[in-house]
Scaffold this active site. Structure first.
Site, PDB file in Angstrom:
ATOM      1  N   TYR A  34       0.815  -1.198   0.000  1.00 15.18           N
ATOM      2  CA  TYR A  34       0.000   0.000   0.000  1.00 15.18           C
ATOM      3  C   TYR A  34       0.855   1.257   0.000  1.00 15.18           C
ATOM      4  O   TYR A  34       2.080   1.191   0.172  1.00 15.18           O
ATOM      5  CB  TYR A  34      -0.970  -0.003   1.195  1.00 15.18           C
ATOM      6  CG  TYR A  34      -0.342   0.359   2.528  1.00 15.18           C
ATOM      7  CD1 TYR A  34       0.547  -0.513   3.163  1.00 15.18           C
ATOM      8  CD2 TYR A  34      -0.615   1.571   3.145  1.00 15.18           C
ATOM      9  CE1 TYR A  34       1.126  -0.175   4.381  1.00 15.18           C
ATOM     10  CE2 TYR A  34      -0.039   1.912   4.358  1.00 15.18           C
ATOM     11  CZ  TYR A  34       0.833   1.040   4.968  1.00 15.18           C
ATOM     12  OH  TYR A  34       1.413   1.376   6.164  1.00 15.18           O
ATOM     13  N   ARG A  53       8.196   3.864  -4.736  1.00 11.70           N
ATOM     14  CA  ARG A  53       8.248   2.937  -3.600  1.00 11.70           C
ATOM     15  C   ARG A  53       7.191   1.835  -3.748  1.00 11.70           C
ATOM     16  O   ARG A  53       7.445   0.670  -3.409  1.00 11.70           O
ATOM     17  CB  ARG A  53       8.071   3.697  -2.278  1.00 11.70           C
ATOM     18  CG  ARG A  53       8.227   2.792  -1.058  1.00 11.70           C
ATOM     19  CD  ARG A  53       8.217   3.559   0.248  1.00 11.70           C
ATOM     20  NE  ARG A  53       6.943   4.222   0.485  1.00 11.70           N
ATOM     21  CZ  ARG A  53       6.701   5.041   1.508  1.00 11.70           C
ATOM     22  NH1 ARG A  53       7.665   5.308   2.391  1.00 11.70           N
ATOM     23  NH2 ARG A  53       5.525   5.609   1.656  1.00 11.70           N
ATOM     24  N   ARG A 100      -8.374 -20.398  -0.988  1.00 12.23           N
ATOM     25  CA  ARG A 100      -7.342 -20.129   0.021  1.00 12.23           C
ATOM     26  C   ARG A 100      -6.239 -21.169   0.014  1.00 12.23           C
ATOM     27  O   ARG A 100      -6.471 -22.341   0.344  1.00 12.23           O
ATOM     28  CB  ARG A 100      -7.983 -20.040   1.410  1.00 12.23           C
ATOM     29  CG  ARG A 100      -6.986 -19.583   2.476  1.00 12.23           C
ATOM     30  CD  ARG A 100      -7.584 -19.524   3.863  1.00 12.23           C
ATOM     31  NE  ARG A 100      -6.579 -19.080   4.834  1.00 12.23           N
ATOM     32  CZ  ARG A 100      -5.612 -19.859   5.333  1.00 12.23           C
ATOM     33  NH1 ARG A 100      -5.529 -21.123   4.952  1.00 12.23           N
ATOM     34  NH2 ARG A 100      -4.740 -19.373   6.197  1.00 12.23           N
ATOM     35  N   HIS A 102      -1.679 -20.922   0.491  1.00  7.61           N
ATOM     36  CA  HIS A 102      -0.653 -19.906   0.759  1.00  7.61           C
ATOM     37  C   HIS A 102       0.119 -19.465  -0.486  1.00  7.61           C
ATOM     38  O   HIS A 102       0.294 -18.280  -0.709  1.00  7.61           O
ATOM     39  CB  HIS A 102       0.334 -20.404   1.820  1.00  7.61           C
ATOM     40  CG  HIS A 102      -0.253 -20.459   3.200  1.00  7.61           C
ATOM     41  ND1 HIS A 102      -1.341 -21.226   3.517  1.00  7.61           N
ATOM     42  CD2 HIS A 102       0.104 -19.833   4.340  1.00  7.61           C
ATOM     43  CE1 HIS A 102      -1.643 -21.072   4.787  1.00  7.61           C
ATOM     44  NE2 HIS A 102      -0.779 -20.229   5.318  1.00  7.61           N
ATOM     45  N   GLU A 180      12.347   2.782  14.265  1.00  2.90           N
ATOM     46  CA  GLU A 180      11.413   3.794  13.748  1.00  2.90           C
ATOM     47  C   GLU A 180      10.148   3.739  14.589  1.00  2.90           C
ATOM     48  O   GLU A 180      10.071   2.982  15.560  1.00  2.90           O
ATOM     49  CB  GLU A 180      11.109   3.525  12.267  1.00  2.90           C
ATOM     50  CG  GLU A 180      10.434   2.177  12.030  1.00  2.90           C
ATOM     51  CD  GLU A 180      10.094   1.913  10.569  1.00  2.90           C
ATOM     52  OE1 GLU A 180      10.059   2.859   9.761  1.00  2.90           O
ATOM     53  OE2 GLU A 180       9.835   0.739  10.243  1.00  2.90           O
ATOM     54  N   LEU A 204      11.090   1.351   7.208  1.00  4.52           N
ATOM     55  CA  LEU A 204      10.498   1.756   5.939  1.00  4.52           C
ATOM     56  C   LEU A 204      11.277   2.979   5.440  1.00  4.52           C
ATOM     57  O   LEU A 204      11.493   3.923   6.210  1.00  4.52           O
ATOM     58  CB  LEU A 204       9.021   2.129   6.132  1.00  4.52           C
ATOM     59  CG  LEU A 204       8.327   2.467   4.814  1.00  4.52           C
ATOM     60  CD1 LEU A 204       7.986   1.191   4.053  1.00  4.52           C
ATOM     61  CD2 LEU A 204       7.069   3.279   5.041  1.00  4.52           C
TER      62      LEU A 204
HETATM   63  N1  PLP Z   1       7.700   4.013   9.010  1.00  7.35           N
HETATM   64  C1  PLP Z   1       6.553   3.313   9.008  1.00  7.35           C
HETATM   65  C2  PLP Z   1       6.513   1.995   9.689  1.00  7.35           C
HETATM   66  C3  PLP Z   1       5.415   3.830   8.362  1.00  7.35           C
HETATM   67  O1  PLP Z   1       4.281   3.135   8.350  1.00  7.35           O
HETATM   68  C4  PLP Z   1       5.481   5.105   7.742  1.00  7.35           C
HETATM   69  C5  PLP Z   1       4.328   5.695   7.078  1.00  7.35           C
HETATM   70  O2  PLP Z   1       3.232   5.247   7.145  1.00  7.35           O
HETATM   71  C6  PLP Z   1       6.692   5.808   7.807  1.00  7.35           C
HETATM   72  C7  PLP Z   1       7.787   5.224   8.428  1.00  7.35           C
HETATM   73  C8  PLP Z   1       6.815   7.160   7.164  1.00  7.35           C
HETATM   74  O3  PLP Z   1       6.842   7.034   5.771  1.00  7.35           O
HETATM   75  P1  PLP Z   1       6.359   8.204   4.815  1.00  7.35           P
HETATM   76  O4  PLP Z   1       7.201   9.391   5.140  1.00  7.35           O
HETATM   77  O5  PLP Z   1       6.622   7.677   3.448  1.00  7.35           O
HETATM   78  O6  PLP Z   1       4.929   8.432   5.103  1.00  7.35           O
END
Ligand code: PLP
Length: 283
Positions: A34, A53, A100, A102, A180, A204
């Site tokens: 997403y 991304r 269903r 996997h 994070e 991320l």
């Molecule tokens: N880290 C995580 C786990 C996230 O879910 C998000 C955004 O939803 C971010 C960092 C920040 O990413 P972005 O700046 O692309 O929104």
């Protein structure tokens, strides 16, 4: 104000009318990726970066059959159809529905959902005065670089934060390093330099994080890629988190520790101003 409007495989309809199969693999397995994009003044901000991304996420899980040109056209078409101004776009691509089992189904058709909803800013006060956050163990999987809808670790972390009356939960690993937040990237200020976790499969690669790195460079603020540690928080002069809807969010309290003098610090303020300017220039 416009109602949320969805685009399902190319067809626009009210979000509440969308129906999906219970056999959809996004629903059953979290076999889906997403994106969330912020719309300012009717225009999707950093759309190329978000869609790059999204492509990478799809490649990482070997999800095929969704065309980026279609997705761009659908995003813009849906924003225009609802005459959205301040809004967010949510995009989810799943590996479709199938009996269903996997392993990937043969000849699947990805399910392509986009919706646009008016942006309700829950963070305006915290962005001004600073947010409180809590730390919680990072129990997530080893591919946090993929923006997948498998968000249970993030959901449980965010709930810890909600129950503590905090804006965000910051994940720490067994070795004491911080990765994070549940929906944000984390930054500290140490000896005048911004410190943030390196790009790896532990975080991320936030689009806002990337923008902050460009803005810091333009402002000649040094930025170092290194993990912050849970046991060094009291030595940091500033702390902030970033995300598409959070933007640049000062953090003034983490667990029971106050950061700096308990007010948003000068580096965070400069980045907030630079962010606002970047949005103005985009408009
Ligand atoms: N880290 C995580 C786990 C996230 O879910 C998000 C955004 O939803 C971010 C960092 C920040 O990413 P972005 O700046 O692309 O929104």
């Amino acid at each position: 104000m416009s109602q949320a409007l969805a685009n399902v495989n190319g067809e626009i309809q009210p979000l509440e009318d969308v129906r999906i199969s219970v056999l959809d693999r996004g629903f059953l397995f979290g076999d889906a990726v997403y994106e969330v994009i912020r719309v300012y003044g009717g225009k999707p901000f950093l759309i190329d970066e978000h869609l790059r991304r999204l492509s990478q996420s799809m490649e990482s899980i070997r999800l095929e059959g969704a065309d980026m040109r279609d997705i761009i056209a659908r995003i813009n078409g849906t924003i225009n159809a609802g005459e959205f101004q301040e809004a967010i776009v949510y995009i989810q691509i799943t590996r479709g529905s199938a009996p269903r089992k996997h392993a990937f189904p043969e000849n699947y058709q990805p399910f392509q959902l986009i919706w646009v909803q008016p942006f309700q800013d829950a963070y305006a006060d915290a962005r001004q005065n600073g947010a409180s956050v809590v730390t919680t163990p990072d129990i997530r999987w080893h591919r946090c670089d993929i923006k997948s809808t498998n968000l249970l670790g993030n959901v449980l972390g965010a709930q810890v934060a909600a129950e503590a009356g905090c804006m965000e939960a910051i994940f720490y690993r067994e070795d004491g390093t911080l990765t994070e937040g549940s929906h944000t990237n984390l930054f500290g200020v140490r000896d005048g330099a911004i410190v943030t976790a390196p790009r790896s499969n532990a975080i991320l690669p936030g689009i806002t994080r990337e923008l902050i790195s460009r803005l810091a460079e333009q402002a000649a603020i040094p930025m170092i890629e290194d993990y912050l540690r849970r046991d060094e928080l009291s030595t940091l002069s500033e702390l902030f988190v970033s995300g598409t809807t959070s933007e640049v969010m000062p953090v003034v309290r983490i667990d029971d520790q106050t950061i700096g003098d308990g007010k948003p610090g000068p580096v965070t303020r400069r980045l907030q101003e630079a962010y606002a300017k970047a949005v103005q220039e985009f408009l």
